[in-house]
Design a protein around this motif. Structure first.
Motif, short mmCIF file in Angstrom:
data_model
loop_
_atom_site.label_atom_id
_atom_site.label_comp_id
_atom_site.label_asym_id
_atom_site.label_seq_id
_atom_site.Cartn_x
_atom_site.Cartn_y
_atom_site.Cartn_z
N PHE A 73 1.01 -0.02 -12.38
CA PHE A 73 -0.17 -0.50 -11.66
C PHE A 73 -0.58 -1.88 -12.18
N LEU A 74 -1.30 -1.95 -13.29
CA LEU A 74 -1.55 -3.25 -13.94
C LEU A 74 -0.50 -3.36 -15.03
N TRP A 75 0.53 -4.20 -14.80
CA TRP A 75 1.75 -4.05 -15.58
C TRP A 75 2.14 -5.34 -16.28
N TYR A 76 2.48 -5.22 -17.57
CA TYR A 76 2.68 -6.36 -18.44
C TYR A 76 3.99 -7.11 -18.21
N GLY A 77 4.97 -6.49 -17.55
CA GLY A 77 6.27 -7.13 -17.34
C GLY A 77 6.98 -6.52 -16.16
N SER A 78 8.22 -6.89 -15.96
CA SER A 78 9.01 -6.36 -14.86
C SER A 78 9.99 -5.33 -15.39
N SER A 79 10.05 -4.18 -14.75
CA SER A 79 10.99 -3.14 -15.13
C SER A 79 12.32 -3.36 -14.40
N PRO A 80 13.44 -2.99 -15.00
CA PRO A 80 14.75 -3.27 -14.42
C PRO A 80 15.18 -2.24 -13.39
N TYR A 81 14.24 -1.75 -12.59
CA TYR A 81 14.56 -0.72 -11.61
C TYR A 81 14.16 -1.21 -10.22
N PRO A 82 14.95 -0.88 -9.20
CA PRO A 82 14.58 -1.29 -7.84
C PRO A 82 13.21 -0.74 -7.46
N HIS A 83 12.44 -1.57 -6.79
CA HIS A 83 11.13 -1.19 -6.23
C HIS A 83 10.09 -0.88 -7.32
N SER A 84 10.32 -1.33 -8.56
CA SER A 84 9.37 -1.00 -9.62
C SER A 84 8.04 -1.72 -9.46
N ASP A 85 7.98 -2.76 -8.63
CA ASP A 85 6.72 -3.46 -8.40
C ASP A 85 5.92 -2.86 -7.25
N GLU A 86 6.49 -1.89 -6.55
CA GLU A 86 5.75 -1.23 -5.48
C GLU A 86 4.80 -0.20 -6.08
N THR A 87 3.57 -0.20 -5.61
CA THR A 87 2.55 0.67 -6.18
C THR A 87 1.47 0.93 -5.13
N GLY A 88 0.33 1.43 -5.57
CA GLY A 88 -0.76 1.67 -4.65
C GLY A 88 -1.77 2.63 -5.24
N VAL A 89 -2.75 2.97 -4.44
CA VAL A 89 -3.78 3.95 -4.83
C VAL A 89 -3.74 5.09 -3.83
N THR A 90 -3.68 6.31 -4.34
CA THR A 90 -3.75 7.50 -3.50
C THR A 90 -5.16 8.07 -3.58
N THR A 91 -5.77 8.30 -2.43
CA THR A 91 -7.10 8.90 -2.36
C THR A 91 -7.02 10.24 -1.66
N LEU A 92 -7.42 11.28 -2.36
CA LEU A 92 -7.45 12.63 -1.80
C LEU A 92 -8.86 12.97 -1.35
N THR A 93 -8.95 13.63 -0.22
CA THR A 93 -10.20 14.24 0.21
C THR A 93 -10.05 15.74 0.03
N VAL A 94 -10.96 16.32 -0.73
CA VAL A 94 -10.91 17.76 -1.01
C VAL A 94 -12.20 18.38 -0.47
N THR A 95 -12.05 19.34 0.42
CA THR A 95 -13.19 19.99 1.06
C THR A 95 -13.15 21.48 0.76
N HIS A 96 -14.22 21.97 0.15
CA HIS A 96 -14.32 23.39 -0.23
C HIS A 96 -13.07 23.83 -0.99
N GLY A 97 -12.60 22.98 -1.89
CA GLY A 97 -11.51 23.33 -2.78
C GLY A 97 -10.12 23.09 -2.24
N SER A 98 -10.01 22.66 -0.98
CA SER A 98 -8.69 22.44 -0.38
C SER A 98 -8.48 20.96 -0.06
N VAL A 99 -7.27 20.47 -0.29
CA VAL A 99 -6.94 19.08 0.04
C VAL A 99 -6.83 18.96 1.55
N THR A 100 -7.71 18.15 2.13
CA THR A 100 -7.73 17.99 3.58
C THR A 100 -7.20 16.64 4.04
#
Length: 388
Positions: free
Chosen positions: A313-340
């Protein structure tokens, strides 16, 4: 996570929740390009139950490119945002003085009721480097920098939390005790390290735990015990499963943030899939994690949302793997205990180590590849928010 190859706790803090419908009266707009962010959050370090949460607040105007649309949270609904590994070293050390430290994706974290990342670093300026190839450390003000970026808690159950030996660990525990946000997965003993952070948000009782499954020097030498400080270990599976089961007995929603997987491998290994199944059976609502320097697939394992790899995510260098710079934020909505709903805001780590949101074709490319990563996970697609 293992060391990449580069080329170029006491009382819990109170949650801040952002109420979108009252932003105009609550803040000052400070930016033109989605880069300035301001937040206020009093609090203490984690362990037991929290006081009722405060509202999150942000001076950053919301843009469709970087944040979920404003929506009213009905009672019983909570939103949870997760991102990957964070450092403040080498090219990202200057981010300690940036506001927000995590850059233009900070509004996505701020928009959620609860947001969490992995702090892949010891919190110390002292100590002796452990006998390993890579060593990461940062001063205590990193925790406040993360707070100002909309982060509500961090995990330090990882293979770099004790890079500077017992002296560095003592400093880390002191910083965690005085932290403005909860620091999970590490403690003065195993009781503290495995203890969940528990709070109530919008009528929802939330419990969050953290542990490391990486078989390395840190897990071997600095695993927390009855009279020994260190990290919570997922290698002690029965202890972790019991902690999750106990948390489920007192909370509506249980999240487990793990350090797991193999560097550069974009498919989960059998040890990941096995512990994910055990944690789901123990009552985990969501199991998320990092370590591999690349994203892994995500989706539903029965009633449990699983994200096998959130990436750098906030990363100090480049990793030697394909697509290692691809990232993001996942936001879950949970309603009454279930992921909706599970929504993904795609980003790319830039030349300064900062995750920059992507739009248009670039965003679709990252999101489409992320979707394809599910094929080797055994997971089913998570529900999506309507209209997204």
């Amino acid at each position: 996570m293992h060391e990449p190859h580069t080329r170029h706790a006491a009382l819990p803090s109170r949650q801040r929740r952002r109420r979108h419908t009252t932003l105009g009266a609550a803040m000052i707009v400070v930016v033109a390009a989605a880069t300035a962010y301001l937040v206020s959050r009093p609090g203490e370090a984690p362990t037991g139950d929290a006081a009722p949460p405060q509202l999150k607040s942000s001076a950053l105007p919301r843009t469709s490119a970087t944040t979920p649309p404003a929506r009213h949270r009905e009672p019983g609904t909570v939103t949870l945002a997760f991102a990957g590994d964070v450092h403040f070293t080498q090219r990202t050390a200057v981010r300690l003085d940036a506001d927000p430290a995590l850059g233009p994706l900070s509004p996505v974290l701020s928009a959620a009721d609860f947001a969490m990342v992995n702090l892949e670093s010891a919190i110390t300026t002292r100590g002796t480097p452990e006998p390993k190839l890579y060593h990461f450390r940062t001063p205590p003000r990193a925790l406040d920098a993360l707070r100002r970026s909309g982060v509500d808690a961090v995990t330090m159950a990882n293979n770099h939390a004790v890079d500077y030996g017992p002296e560095g660990l003592a400093d880390t525990l002191s910083a965690a005790h005085d932290s403005p946000i909860p620091v999970l997965g590490i403690g003065a003993n195993d009781t503290e390290a495995y203890r969940p952070y528990v709070t109530e948000v919008n009528g929802v009782r939330l419990a969050v735990l953290a542990a490391s499954q990486i078989q390395d020097l840190t897990n071997a030498t600095f695993r927390a015990g009855p009279n020994r400080p260190g990290i919570a270990s997922a290698l002690d599976r029965s202890r972790l499963v019991s902690a999750v089961r106990a948390a489920r007995a007192r909370a509506d929603v249980v999240v487990v943030y793990l350090h797991w997987g193999t560097e550069g491998q974009s498919c989960p290994g059998p040890e990941q899939r096995s512990i994910a199944a055990d944690l789901s059976a123990a009552g985990a609502t969501a199991v998320v994690g990092t370590h591999a320097h690349v994203m892994l697939g995500s989706g539903m394992l029965g009633p449990t949302y699983v994200a096998y790899g959130l990436g750098n995510f906030l990363w100090y260098g480049s990793s030697p793997y394909p697509h290692s710079d691809e990232t993001g934020v996942t936001t879950l909505t949970v309603t009454h205990g279930s992921v909706t709903a599970a929504d993904f805001a795609p980003a790319l780590v830039d030349g300064h180590g900062v995750p920059e949101p992507r739009t248009g074709a670039a965003a679709r490319s990252i999101s489409d590849r992320y979707e394809q990563l599910r094929q080797c996970t055994g997971l089913t697609p998570a529900p999506r928010q309507q209209g997204r």
